[in-house]
Design a protein around this motif. Structure first.
Motif, PDB file in Angstrom:
ATOM      1  N   ASP A  44       0.818  -1.215   0.000  1.00  0.00           N
ATOM      2  CA  ASP A  44       0.000   0.000   0.000  1.00  0.00           C
ATOM      3  C   ASP A  44       0.855   1.270   0.000  1.00  0.00           C
ATOM      4  O   ASP A  44       0.426   2.323   0.453  1.00  0.00           O
ATOM      5  CB  ASP A  44      -0.958  -0.007   1.191  1.00  0.00           C
ATOM      6  CG  ASP A  44      -0.224  -0.120   2.519  1.00  0.00           C
ATOM      7  OD1 ASP A  44       0.981  -0.460   2.493  1.00  0.00           O
ATOM      8  OD2 ASP A  44      -0.838   0.150   3.554  1.00  0.00           O
ATOM      9  N   ALA A  76      -0.789   4.124  -2.079  1.00  0.00           N
ATOM     10  CA  ALA A  76      -1.947   4.683  -1.384  1.00  0.00           C
ATOM     11  C   ALA A  76      -1.503   5.591  -0.236  1.00  0.00           C
ATOM     12  O   ALA A  76      -2.094   6.649  -0.004  1.00  0.00           O
ATOM     13  CB  ALA A  76      -2.844   3.561  -0.867  1.00  0.00           C
ATOM     14  N   ASN A  77      -0.453   5.174   0.492  1.00  0.00           N
ATOM     15  CA  ASN A  77       0.059   6.006   1.593  1.00  0.00           C
ATOM     16  C   ASN A  77       0.619   7.334   1.078  1.00  0.00           C
ATOM     17  O   ASN A  77       0.381   8.388   1.665  1.00  0.00           O
ATOM     18  CB  ASN A  77       1.141   5.262   2.364  1.00  0.00           C
ATOM     19  CG  ASN A  77       0.581   4.088   3.149  1.00  0.00           C
ATOM     20  OD1 ASN A  77      -0.606   4.036   3.436  1.00  0.00           O
ATOM     21  ND2 ASN A  77       1.446   3.133   3.468  1.00  0.00           N
ATOM     22  N   MET A  87      -0.185   8.875  -1.750  1.00  0.00           N
ATOM     23  CA  MET A  87      -1.284   9.699  -2.254  1.00  0.00           C
ATOM     24  C   MET A  87      -2.094  10.295  -1.101  1.00  0.00           C
ATOM     25  O   MET A  87      -2.569  11.420  -1.200  1.00  0.00           O
ATOM     26  CB  MET A  87      -2.188   8.876  -3.174  1.00  0.00           C
ATOM     27  CG  MET A  87      -1.501   8.460  -4.460  1.00  0.00           C
ATOM     28  SD  MET A  87      -0.779   9.826  -5.362  1.00  0.00           S
ATOM     29  CE  MET A  87      -2.237  10.598  -5.993  1.00  0.00           C
ATOM     30  N   ALA A  88      -2.247   9.565  -0.016  1.00  0.00           N
ATOM     31  CA  ALA A  88      -2.964  10.089   1.146  1.00  0.00           C
ATOM     32  C   ALA A  88      -2.198  11.268   1.751  1.00  0.00           C
ATOM     33  O   ALA A  88      -2.803  12.262   2.164  1.00  0.00           O
ATOM     34  CB  ALA A  88      -3.170   8.998   2.186  1.00  0.00           C
TER      35      ALA A  88
END
Length: 130
Positions: free
Chosen positions: A27, A30-31, A33-34
Motif C-alpha cells: 500500500d 496509497a500512503n 497519495m494520502a
C-alpha cells in the motif's frame, strides 16, 4: 589508473549485491497519495483593488463634479470665454438639454469601461485558477 577503476567498480557491485533490492509495501502508493492529498494548498483569495464603497464614492464624486461644472459659473474660467453652465443646463430653466456630443462621449466612455472591466475580470479569473 584503469585497474583502480576496475577495483572500484567491483567493490560497488559487491556492496549493491549484499544490500539487495528493497521492495516497497503493497500500500505504498496509497500512503503517498494520502499524504499528498492532506497537504493544504494555499487558496488565492480575490480581493478587488477598489471596493464597492470606493466605486460608489468615485461615482458620486463624478456626478457632483459633472453637476458643478455644468450648473455653476465661477466668473473666471481656464477655458476663456466658454460658459460651462451652458453646455448641459441653461440657468433658471427646468428643461435639461444634453448636447449630442456630450451624450456620445458618455456612451462611448461607458462602452469602453465595460469592455475593460470584462477583459480585466477574464484575466484575473484565468490567473486565479488553480
Amino acid at each position: 589508473m584503469e585497474e583502480e577503476n576496475k577495483k572500484l567498480n567491483q567493490f560497488t557491485k559487491d556492496v549493491f549485491q549484499e544490500a539487495g533490492l528493497a521492495t516497497p509495501s503493497t500500500d505504498f502508493l496509497a500512503n503517498v497519495m494520502a499524504e499528498v492529498a492532506t497537504e493544504k494548498v494555499p487558496e488565492k483569495v480575490y480581493k478587488p483593488l477598489i471596493t464597492k464603497v470606493g466605486w460608489l464614492i468615485i461615482g458620486a464624486l463624478f456626478i457632483v463634479f459633472s453637476f458643478v461644472l455644468t450648473r455653476f459659473s465661477l466668473g473666471f474660467s481656464i477655458f476663456g470665454d466658454w460658459n460651462l453652465s451652458s453646455l448641459v443646463i441653461e440657468k433658471y430653466e427646468s428643461k435639461i438639454n444634453i448636447p449630442v456630443t456630450y451624450a456620445y462621449c458618455f456612451f462611448f466612455l461607458l462602452v469602453f469601461v465595460v469592455i475593460q472591466i470584462k477583459m480585466i475580470k477574464r484575466l484575473l479569473d484565468r490567473n486565479f485558477q488553480i
